[in-house]
Design a protein around this motif. Sequence first.
Motif, PDB file in Angstrom:
ATOM      1  N   GLU A 130       0.855  -1.197   0.000  1.00 26.41           N
ATOM      2  CA  GLU A 130       0.000   0.000   0.000  1.00 26.41           C
ATOM      3  C   GLU A 130       0.887   1.243   0.000  1.00 26.41           C
ATOM      4  O   GLU A 130       0.982   1.971   0.986  1.00 26.41           O
ATOM      5  CB  GLU A 130      -0.919  -0.012   1.223  1.00 26.41           C
ATOM      6  N   GLU A 139      -0.723   4.858   0.722  1.00 26.01           N
ATOM      7  CA  GLU A 139      -1.101   4.975   2.137  1.00 26.01           C
ATOM      8  C   GLU A 139       0.136   5.011   3.026  1.00 26.01           C
ATOM      9  O   GLU A 139       0.173   5.722   4.034  1.00 26.01           O
ATOM     10  CB  GLU A 139      -2.018   3.819   2.552  1.00 26.01           C
ATOM     11  N   ARG A 195       1.493   8.471   2.968  1.00 26.71           N
ATOM     12  CA  ARG A 195       0.655   9.377   3.767  1.00 26.71           C
ATOM     13  C   ARG A 195       1.000   9.269   5.249  1.00 26.71           C
ATOM     14  O   ARG A 195       1.144  10.266   5.941  1.00 26.71           O
ATOM     15  CB  ARG A 195      -0.828   9.078   3.540  1.00 26.71           C
TER      16      ARG A 195
END
Length: 194
Positions: free
Chosen positions: A25, A28, A31
């Motif tokens: 991921e 993500e 982030r």
Amino acid sequence: KRLGEGENVASLHDRISLCLAYLGETAESWRSLGRALQLQGEIQSPRRRYSIFYSAQEMALYQGEPAVALYFLDEAVEAARAWGSMTAIAEALWSRSRVRYIAGREAEALADLREAQAHASGIQCKALKERIQGDILRVTAEARLDTDPSSAIQGLTSALQAYQDTSYPDHLIPVLLARGRAYMSVGEEGRAEE
């Protein structure tokens, strides 16, 4: 964060980022890592700063951004020095040397490797010391893959031996791949699978 736990929140975001990266991921993960980086002003622990910057450089390098990785590695080296951990300093320096080689900054890469080796000699844990020394041997050998593949084979074989003596089997794969490529480049395809 409102409770004054910004440092712990940043550390959690760093760990979450690593988990997300392992799960594939990437967006993500970035982030979460970005949240950790935003909290840098609240982090007092050099160990935590090191961990976050080291994670960031790995992500940047994985994404094909060596210039960004180098920025984070400069910060990781600084944090490792502030922390005073021989292992972290050696790890940050060999990692930065690898990226400097990629960027064509060979003289700086060699200086980092020499300093990493000096710090590695001060590591007390035998397995960790051997792993770091294997890392240094690997980076040094990989830098010679294009110009001197025979020498690279010798260095990669030494790195392989260092890793085999430790409990870090995941480090064997990139060394075996690099050594296989080196064998192929000198016309020894049969040995590439060893």
